[in-house]
Scaffold this motif. Structure first.
Motif, PDB file in Angstrom:
ATOM      1  N   ARG A  47       0.837  -1.201   0.000  1.00 10.65           N
ATOM      2  CA  ARG A  47       0.000   0.000   0.000  1.00 10.65           C
ATOM      3  C   ARG A  47       0.873   1.253   0.000  1.00 10.65           C
ATOM      4  N   ARG A  48       1.925   1.237   0.806  1.00  9.57           N
ATOM      5  CA  ARG A  48       2.833   2.389   0.864  1.00  9.57           C
ATOM      6  C   ARG A  48       3.521   2.618  -0.478  1.00  9.57           C
ATOM      7  N   TYR A  49       3.885   1.509  -1.125  1.00 11.13           N
ATOM      8  CA  TYR A  49       4.532   1.629  -2.442  1.00 11.13           C
ATOM      9  C   TYR A  49       3.615   2.354  -3.418  1.00 11.13           C
ATOM     10  N   PHE A  50       2.340   1.956  -3.444  1.00  9.90           N
ATOM     11  CA  PHE A  50       1.404   2.571  -4.376  1.00  9.90           C
ATOM     12  C   PHE A  50       1.083   4.022  -4.007  1.00  9.90           C
ATOM     13  N   GLU A  51       1.262   4.381  -2.745  1.00  6.72           N
ATOM     14  CA  GLU A  51       0.965   5.741  -2.305  1.00  6.72           C
ATOM     15  C   GLU A  51       2.076   6.729  -2.662  1.00  6.72           C
ATOM     16  N   ILE A  52       3.296   6.229  -2.893  1.00  9.21           N
ATOM     17  CA  ILE A  52       4.419   7.106  -3.247  1.00  9.21           C
ATOM     18  C   ILE A  52       4.217   7.642  -4.653  1.00  9.21           C
ATOM     19  N   ASN A  53       4.531   8.920  -4.844  1.00  6.00           N
ATOM     20  CA  ASN A  53       4.412   9.553  -6.156  1.00  6.00           C
ATOM     21  C   ASN A  53       5.186   8.749  -7.197  1.00  6.00           C
ATOM     22  N   LEU A  54       4.527   8.427  -8.315  1.00 10.06           N
ATOM     23  CA  LEU A  54       5.123   7.576  -9.345  1.00 10.06           C
ATOM     24  C   LEU A  54       6.417   8.158  -9.885  1.00 10.06           C
ATOM     25  N   LEU A  55       6.464   9.475 -10.097  1.00 10.70           N
ATOM     26  CA  LEU A  55       7.657  10.106 -10.640  1.00 10.70           C
ATOM     27  C   LEU A  55       8.847   9.907  -9.713  1.00 10.70           C
ATOM     28  N   TYR A  56       8.618  10.025  -8.397  1.00 10.00           N
ATOM     29  CA  TYR A  56       9.700   9.826  -7.432  1.00 10.00           C
ATOM     30  C   TYR A  56      10.210   8.386  -7.474  1.00 10.00           C
ATOM     31  N   LYS A  57       9.287   7.443  -7.648  1.00  6.86           N
ATOM     32  CA  LYS A  57       9.696   6.033  -7.721  1.00  6.86           C
ATOM     33  C   LYS A  57      10.538   5.780  -8.968  1.00  6.86           C
ATOM     34  N   ILE A  58      10.134   6.375 -10.091  1.00  6.37           N
ATOM     35  CA  ILE A  58      10.894   6.198 -11.334  1.00  6.37           C
ATOM     36  C   ILE A  58      12.277   6.844 -11.219  1.00  6.37           C
ATOM     37  N   LEU A  59      12.326   8.040 -10.638  1.00 10.64           N
ATOM     38  CA  LEU A  59      13.619   8.723 -10.444  1.00 10.64           C
ATOM     39  C   LEU A  59      14.531   7.913  -9.529  1.00 10.64           C
ATOM     40  N   ALA A  60      13.948   7.325  -8.504  1.00 13.82           N
ATOM     41  CA  ALA A  60      14.740   6.490  -7.592  1.00 13.82           C
ATOM     42  C   ALA A  60      15.323   5.293  -8.334  1.00 13.82           C
ATOM     43  N   GLY A  61      14.501   4.659  -9.171  1.00 11.48           N
ATOM     44  CA  GLY A  61      14.993   3.538  -9.973  1.00 11.48           C
ATOM     45  C   GLY A  61      16.093   3.964 -10.921  1.00 11.48           C
ATOM     46  N   LEU A  62      15.933   5.148 -11.511  1.00 13.50           N
ATOM     47  CA  LEU A  62      16.932   5.692 -12.443  1.00 13.50           C
ATOM     48  C   LEU A  62      18.267   5.939 -11.746  1.00 13.50           C
ATOM     49  N   ILE A  63      18.223   6.626 -10.609  1.00 13.08           N
ATOM     50  CA  ILE A  63      19.452   6.990  -9.888  1.00 13.08           C
ATOM     51  C   ILE A  63      20.141   5.750  -9.332  1.00 13.08           C
ATOM     52  N   LEU A  64      19.362   4.872  -8.702  1.00  6.65           N
ATOM     53  CA  LEU A  64      19.962   3.666  -8.120  1.00  6.65           C
ATOM     54  C   LEU A  64      20.547   2.758  -9.203  1.00  6.65           C
ATOM     55  N   GLY A  65      19.856   2.662 -10.336  1.00  7.64           N
ATOM     56  CA  GLY A  65      20.381   1.851 -11.434  1.00  7.64           C
ATOM     57  C   GLY A  65      21.692   2.393 -11.956  1.00  7.64           C
ATOM     58  N   ALA A  66      21.793   3.727 -12.097  1.00  8.69           N
ATOM     59  CA  ALA A  66      23.026   4.350 -12.588  1.00  8.69           C
ATOM     60  C   ALA A  66      24.173   4.159 -11.596  1.00  8.69           C
ATOM     61  N   VAL A  67      23.885   4.362 -10.309  1.00  8.56           N
ATOM     62  CA  VAL A  67      24.925   4.245  -9.277  1.00  8.56           C
ATOM     63  C   VAL A  67      25.454   2.818  -9.199  1.00  8.56           C
ATOM     64  N   PHE A  68      24.548   1.857  -9.074  1.00  4.64           N
ATOM     65  CA  PHE A  68      24.988   0.468  -8.949  1.00  4.64           C
ATOM     66  C   PHE A  68      25.607  -0.042 -10.254  1.00  4.64           C
ATOM     67  N   GLY A  69      25.101   0.426 -11.392  1.00  6.86           N
ATOM     68  CA  GLY A  69      25.684   0.029 -12.664  1.00  6.86           C
ATOM     69  C   GLY A  69      27.105   0.543 -12.818  1.00  6.86           C
TER      70      GLY A  69
END
Length: 435
Positions: free
Chosen positions: A15-37
């Protein structure tokens, strides 16, 4: 009891995941993917594990391209009165042509001013492989616009042919709806309602797919940076920076001027368009981002479906501002890298070829690379086996994924701008969305 507690906690996390703003979730995926990559370079094991998650995201987006393009174009065209249809279509195409022209001027201007590749002194390499443009001729391009079997075109995902068929169908439906024969008019409205319903169903599916987007984004970005991120930004840092400066300049100049011309805030436009542009940046697919673009135009921008339903699918195919800027800068990079001076005639040829190539090869796999080959060959820079031009071209291909992110994002932003511009010009933009 303990199992029940775990179930409640898992539901709470979901439920908390779905409540988080979608754009923030996508940005988080983008940044974390770049850092770990960037940290885990060439991590074969991790790439093999994550690749399916990225592939699933792309396939989900592609899954809805054909139904949403078909339904949106048919609804878009048939929503416009026959007397207005030609005017709206002409405005959309003229806007795209104008921004494409300015895009190549910006690309050439940035390339001439910054001179990427100057002094690199690339010479022929034995390992350099010949590349044939194999681009369709203008007659082939024209003929291939028309499907022999629209169902087959849909099955194969031939977007140009799908657009052609949908335009014919939508225009015809517009005339049937507007018919003075009551029976025909009733049938026309019934068919319109069916496609309008499909359109809304697809928007619902888009919402579900986008909740998976952060996971897919993380996987895609991790793979890009793990495979070539650090290496790509080494010897080709100059051309990468030059290209992104061109992208930013286009946004700062053309986007701003277009927004001011129709009296809307450029900052508000950029804020509204960020979700489709970020999705395009990650997926590197204008077509794949189309559902997100349409949803944004409809819900956040107040563009009527009769305009965005026409402007966005057509724009995703023929309006490539980012790609055109990339072509201008990369052509100058390759010329500088091999020590060739381009005269004014060659630069004018680049302008013409880039604009035509962006339209003509839109539906061809690996379109960016083919377009660049066409532009190079148009100015006499033949990509032949063992040549310096082939070696320089190979360097560009080495970072094409990173350049493709920016150019696809700009392409999508330009499509959205065209839809908003024409809607405002037609006095049909919902201005309550811009207050």
């Amino acid at each position: 009891m303990e199992a029940d507690v775990k179930t409640v906690k898992s539901k709470s996390l979901i439920r908390r995941y779905f409540e988080i703003n979608l754009l923030y979730k996508i940005l988080a995926g983008l940044i974390l993917g770049a850092v770990f990559g960037a940290i885990f370079q060439n991590a074969t094991g991790a790439i093999e594990i994550l690749k399916p998650f990225g592939d699933i995201f792309i396939r989900l987006l592609k899954m809805i391209i054909v139904p949403i393009v078909t339904a949106s174009l048919i609804v878009g065209c048939s929503s416009i009165a026959p007397s207005d249809l030609g005017r709206v279509g002409a405005k959309v195409l003229l806007f795209y042509l104008a921004t494409s022209f300015f895009a190549i001027l910006i690309g050439l201007g940035v390339g001439i001013f910054l001179e990427p590749g100057a002094g690199l002194g690339i010479t022929g390499a034995a390992s350099a492989q010949a590349k044939a443009a194999n681009a369709p001729s203008m007659s082939q391009i024209l003929v291939n616009l028309f499907p022999t079997n629209p169902i087959e075109a849909m099955a194969k995902g031939e977007i140009l042919q799908i657009i052609t068929f949908s335009l014919f169908f939508g225009v015809a439906l517009s005339f049937v709806k507007d018919s003075k024969d009551e029976r025909l008019s009733k049938l026309g409205h019934l068919i319109y309602d069916v496609f309008d319903g499909i359109n809304h169903i697809m928007f619902k599916v888009v919402g579900w797919i986008m909740q998976y987007a952060p996971i897919g984004v993380f996987a895609l970005i991790f793979i890009v940076f793990s495979q070539q991120g650090v290496k790509a930004f080494g010897p080709l840092l100059g051309v990468t920076i030059s290209t992104y400066i061109g992208f930013i300049a286009h946004v700062a100049l053309i986007f701003t001027l277009a927004c001011l011309a129709i009296k809307i805030s450029p900052l508000k436009f950029l804020n509204k368009v960020k979700s489709p542009m970020i999705t395009a940046f990650v997926t590197r697919s204008s077509g794949g981002t189309l559902p997100i673009s349409m949803k944004t135009a409809d819900e956040d921008m107040g563009v009527p479906k009769q305009i965005y339903g026409f402007a966005l699918p057509v724009g995703a195919t023929v309006n490539m501002n980012g790609t055109i800027i990339y072509l201008g800068i990369c052509a100058i990079f390759i010329a500088n890298a091999v020590g060739v001076q381009l005269d004014m005639g060659a630069k004018l040829t680049i302008i013409l070829t880039a604009v035509l190539a962006a339209v003509g090869t839109a539906g061809v796999p690996g379109a960016g690379a083919i377009m660049l080959l066409m532009v190079l060959e148009s100015v006499g820079l033949k990509v032949e086996s063992g040549s310096a031009v082939a070696a320089a071209y190979a360097l560009i291909l080495g970072i094409d994924a990173i350049l493709d992110m920016g150019r696809t994002s700009l392409n999508v932003g330009g499509d959205m701008l065209g839809a908003v511009f024409v809607a405002k010009n037609e006095n049909s933009l919902d201005m309550s969305k811009w207050e």
